[in-house]
Every structure is written in C-alpha cells, then in structure tokens.
Design an enzyme around this catalytic site. Sequence first.
Site, PDB file in Angstrom:
ATOM      1  CB  THR A  36      -0.743   0.277   1.059  1.00 38.71           C
ATOM      2  OG1 THR A  36      -0.214   0.139   2.456  1.00 38.71           O
ATOM      3  CG2 THR A  36      -1.995  -0.836   0.845  1.00 38.71           C
ATOM      4  N   GLY A 101      13.480  -9.722  16.828  1.00 36.48           N
ATOM      5  CA  GLY A 101      14.752 -10.431  16.746  1.00 36.48           C
ATOM      6  C   GLY A 101      15.660  -9.948  16.439  1.00 36.48           C
ATOM      7  NE  ARG A 105      20.743 -10.163  14.400  1.00 38.68           N
ATOM      8  CZ  ARG A 105      21.586  -9.471  14.071  1.00 38.68           C
ATOM      9  NH1 ARG A 105      22.809  -9.324  13.830  1.00 38.68           N
ATOM     10  NH2 ARG A 105      21.209  -7.957  12.793  1.00 38.68           N
ATOM     11  CE1 TYR A 144      -3.984  -3.006  10.414  1.00 38.60           C
ATOM     12  CE2 TYR A 144      -6.234  -2.313  12.081  1.00 38.60           C
ATOM     13  CZ  TYR A 144      -4.783  -2.058  11.342  1.00 38.60           C
ATOM     14  OH  TYR A 144      -4.732  -1.248  11.498  1.00 38.60           O
ATOM     15  CE1 TYR A 158       9.552 -12.292  20.329  1.00 39.27           C
ATOM     16  CE2 TYR A 158      12.023 -11.671  20.569  1.00 39.27           C
ATOM     17  CZ  TYR A 158      11.405 -12.641  20.122  1.00 39.27           C
ATOM     18  OH  TYR A 158      11.546 -13.572  19.764  1.00 39.27           O
ATOM     19  CB  THR A 174      -3.668   8.575  12.233  1.00 42.50           C
ATOM     20  OG1 THR A 174      -4.079   8.775  13.367  1.00 42.50           O
ATOM     21  CG2 THR A 174      -3.033   9.957  11.394  1.00 42.50           C
TER      22      THR A 174
HETATM   23  P1  NAD Z   1       0.028   2.152   5.215  1.00 45.29           P
HETATM   24  O1  NAD Z   1      -1.423   0.847   4.622  1.00 45.29           O
HETATM   25  O2  NAD Z   1      -0.372   3.485   4.313  1.00 45.29           O
HETATM   26  O3  NAD Z   1       1.044   1.534   5.655  1.00 45.29           O
HETATM   27  C1  NAD Z   1       1.408   0.564   5.809  1.00 45.29           C
HETATM   28  C2  NAD Z   1       3.187   0.629   5.244  1.00 45.29           C
HETATM   29  O4  NAD Z   1       3.578  -1.075   4.785  1.00 45.29           O
HETATM   30  C3  NAD Z   1       3.194   0.532   3.222  1.00 45.29           C
HETATM   31  O5  NAD Z   1       4.000   1.471   2.845  1.00 45.29           O
HETATM   32  C4  NAD Z   1       2.597  -0.752   2.866  1.00 45.29           C
HETATM   33  O6  NAD Z   1       3.639  -1.258   1.960  1.00 45.29           O
HETATM   34  C5  NAD Z   1       3.578  -1.147   4.198  1.00 45.29           C
HETATM   35  N1  NAD Z   1       3.212  -3.194   4.316  1.00 45.29           N
HETATM   36  C6  NAD Z   1       2.219  -3.406   4.566  1.00 45.29           C
HETATM   37  N2  NAD Z   1       2.455  -5.645   4.700  1.00 45.29           N
HETATM   38  C7  NAD Z   1       4.268  -4.892   4.161  1.00 45.29           C
HETATM   39  C8  NAD Z   1       4.900  -5.582   4.842  1.00 45.29           C
HETATM   40  N3  NAD Z   1       4.672  -7.525   4.258  1.00 45.29           N
HETATM   41  N4  NAD Z   1       6.490  -5.628   4.331  1.00 45.29           N
HETATM   42  C9  NAD Z   1       6.956  -4.668   4.505  1.00 45.29           C
HETATM   43  N5  NAD Z   1       6.410  -4.194   4.259  1.00 45.29           N
HETATM   44  C10 NAD Z   1       4.499  -4.004   4.497  1.00 45.29           C
HETATM   45  O7  NAD Z   1      -0.858   2.823   6.493  1.00 45.29           O
HETATM   46  P2  NAD Z   1      -0.562   4.028   7.010  1.00 45.29           P
HETATM   47  O8  NAD Z   1      -2.120   4.323   7.523  1.00 45.29           O
HETATM   48  O9  NAD Z   1       0.449   4.588   7.124  1.00 45.29           O
HETATM   49  O10 NAD Z   1      -0.449   2.988   8.597  1.00 45.29           O
HETATM   50  C11 NAD Z   1       1.063   2.883   9.394  1.00 45.29           C
HETATM   51  C12 NAD Z   1       0.803   1.297  10.626  1.00 45.29           C
HETATM   52  O11 NAD Z   1      -0.037   2.169  11.737  1.00 45.29           O
HETATM   53  C13 NAD Z   1      -0.016   0.391  10.313  1.00 45.29           C
HETATM   54  O12 NAD Z   1       0.755  -0.976  11.448  1.00 45.29           O
HETATM   55  C14 NAD Z   1      -1.632   0.416  10.685  1.00 45.29           C
HETATM   56  O13 NAD Z   1      -1.693  -0.567  11.531  1.00 45.29           O
HETATM   57  C15 NAD Z   1      -0.596   1.182  11.693  1.00 45.29           C
HETATM   58  N6  NAD Z   1      -2.271   1.742  11.913  1.00 45.29           N
HETATM   59  C16 NAD Z   1      -2.748   3.189  11.479  1.00 45.29           C
HETATM   60  C17 NAD Z   1      -3.704   3.873  11.563  1.00 45.29           C
HETATM   61  C18 NAD Z   1      -4.327   4.782  10.702  1.00 45.29           C
HETATM   62  O14 NAD Z   1      -5.000   5.626  11.371  1.00 45.29           O
HETATM   63  N7  NAD Z   1      -3.456   5.269   9.975  1.00 45.29           N
HETATM   64  C19 NAD Z   1      -4.348   3.505  12.812  1.00 45.29           C
HETATM   65  C20 NAD Z   1      -3.940   2.612  13.737  1.00 45.29           C
HETATM   66  C21 NAD Z   1      -3.137   2.033  13.058  1.00 45.29           C
END
Ligand code: NAD
Length: 311
Positions: A36, A101, A105, A144, A158, A174
């Site tokens: 994404t 991990g 380390r 999720y 951990y 956000t």
């Molecule tokens: P987003 O989807 O824009 O960003 C997620 C990023 O993670 C993307 O760049 C995607 O390519 C990357 N990604 C996904 N799976 C991956 C993998 N297996 N390996 C490597 N990269 C991977 O979402 P966001 O809004 O920027 O959210 C970022 C983090 O914050 C997430 O973990 C989300 O759960 C958490 N979060 C966001 C919100 C919000 O409202 N924005 C709320 C709660 C939690």
Amino acid sequence: MKRILVTGGAGFVGSHLCKALVQQNHHVICLDNFFTGRKENIQTLQSLPNFELIRHDLVEPILLEVDVIYNLACPASPVHYQYNPIKTIKANVLGALHCLGIAKRVNARVLQASTSEIYGDPSEHPQKEDYWGNVNTLGPRACYDEGKRLAETLFCDYHRENGVDIRIARIFNTYGPQMHPNDGRVVSNFIVQALQNQDITVYGEGEQTRSFCFVDDLVDGLLKLMQDNMPTTPINLGNPNEITIKTLAEMIIELTQSKSKIIYQDLPQDDPVRRKPDIERAKKHLKWEPKIALNDGLQQTIAYFKNELTP
Ligand code: NAD
Ligand code: UDP
C-alpha cells in the site's frame, strides 16, 4: 545520530515519520514491500545521504544493524487488510517476530504501531489502555485486530523474557496528506468523492463515531514515546474529538464547496459503533496531546488531494 529502521516507511504514516527522523539527522532505513506504500511518498528523501530504501517483505526475516526500530509494516485500511487476510496475519505476527528478533540481537529499542482496533467494537467509552476489548475472533476484521493483538503479546513477552526495550503505540484513526487516493478509509474516500462531485458513500446511517487525529500530531506522539524512560505499557495516541461519520461527510462537503450528495450504503460487518481515545496516559507520560483541529487538518488534506487529482 542513530540508525533507525522504519518498516512500512513508504506508507502514509511511515513516510511522515521517515521525513521527521531524517530532519533530525538520523540515518533512516525505510523498509517496505510497496503493497500500500508508494515511492512518491518518499521521493524527496531518496537523494539524501542519511536515507536508505530497502524493498523487502517483512514476513521474511532480515538481518540489520540498527539502534531503533519503528514497526509500521501492515496495511491499515479495512479494504486492503481484508484483501488477503492470511497475509495480513503474517505481516503482523511474523513482522513483529522479525523486528523483535533484530531488537533482541542488537539491543535496539523497538516500537509497535498497534491500533484502536485491538479494542474491537468497544463496550467501554472512551477507551482506556486497561480495557481488554471486544473483538470478534471470527469476523472479517479479525485478521487485523487479532494480528495486532498477538503482536502486542509478542512485544510484552520479548520484554518480560528477554528484556527487549519496547514501546506500544495504540494509534486511533489518523488522516492527512500522503494518503493514497484509493486508500479506502473514510477521510480519503470522502475528500476524493467531494472533489470530484461524486456521491459521498456513508456506510450505515452514519451515526457511528470516530475521533480523527492529524498525522503531524501522531508523528510527534510516536517520537515522544520513543524517548528514554517512557512506559513499556501501551499508550493511546489519538485525538479525543469524537464526531459521527455523517457530520464528517457534511464538513468535507462544506470545506470543498462540493455539489456531492450523501448516499447511504450497507454498514460493513463488525464496524465499531463508537470510538474515542482516553489520552490521559499520553498526556501524563509524554506531555503530549494533539494540537491540530479537524477543520485545519482537513483543509491541509484537501489541498493535498486537489494536487493529487490534478491531471
Ligand atoms: P499504510 O497502508 O499507508 O502503510 C503501511 C505500509 O506498510 C505500506 O507502505 C505498505 O506497503 C507496508 N507494508 C504492508 N505489508 C508489508 C510487509 N509485509 N512488508 C513490508 N512492508 C509492508 O497505512 P498507515 O496508515 O500508514 O499505517 C501504518 C501503521 O500504523 C500500520 O501498522 C497501521 O496498522 C498502524 N495504524 C494506523 C492507523 C491510521 O489511522 N493511519 C491507525 C491505527 C494503526
Ligand atoms: N466509512 C464510510 N464510508 C466510506 C468509508 C468508511 O461511511 O467510504 C465508515 C466506516 O464504515 C467506519 C468509518 O467510516 O464506520 C471509519 O472507517 P475507516 O475505514 O476509515 O476506518 P476504521 O475506523 O473503520 O478502521
């Protein structure tokens, strides 16, 4: 100057975080599989000597030498995390294990981007960190919600078993510039629809609530949480200004001076009815609270999308 790994660094929040860390002169390693995320989000950083990009999928292990890790790699929009639910679980669980991990380390401090979704469809309001939540383990959001819950458990184990220096940020809704026009979350959907004078798709009757935090406020909170001597227990980061989804639609129509009409579509299964963070813990320990009003944040976001949608 520290070496800092940001997983999911090309995503919406991650790209703002990378920018803030680069500006503080840290050496930032942005890791992303671009599910994404987008290269455009980090384009201005790529020529800088203290920024490095690694295309990698965090479900696979990786060896890195860093001082600090922010683990954000996971699709956050319901549309995208439900696209391949098993992959979402792997990103959350294996991703957390791989970050922990590394941290174990090389003795790095590691932050987990957790979420208000761990509270599920909450029966307590507003949500405090000691509320255990109300998640349907079998529903379409579970990949999720339960993935993020297990990641929190891994972080705690951990910490207890291996003394890893952890932080857990429970992030509430956000929004802001750098969101993908097809992200699928409510703020980007409504703004893109309003700017194109298309129908605004409110799910259900629009009486469900959320509390929206501007991305700059969130990034400030994440940076503060990573300082020395901060709690290793979870901390809510969000804006307690709660509004209904229908009111959000009306605000966006007004701010964009759009001709769009609101239409009502089916409410997705398990869509939380009310959500609002209790941020007393963040105020006390981080001396943090959001500063940017919804009206101002929406105007900045609208300006960004206007530019994105210009051919
Ligand atoms: P987003 O989807 O824009 O960003 C997620 C990023 O993670 C993307 O760049 C995607 O390519 C990357 N990604 C996904 N799976 C991956 C993998 N297996 N390996 C490597 N990269 C991977 O979402 P966001 O809004 O920027 O959210 C970022 C983090 O914050 C997430 O973990 C989300 O759960 C958490 N979060 C966001 C919100 C919000 O409202 N924005 C709320 C709660 C939690
Ligand atoms: N929503 C909506 N129309 C949309 C997208 C979302 O009415 O086009 C609603 C959704 O049903 C939820 C709220 O807006 O009640 C927030 O949805 P989002 O996907 O942004 O995040 P969530 O908080 O549900 O993870």
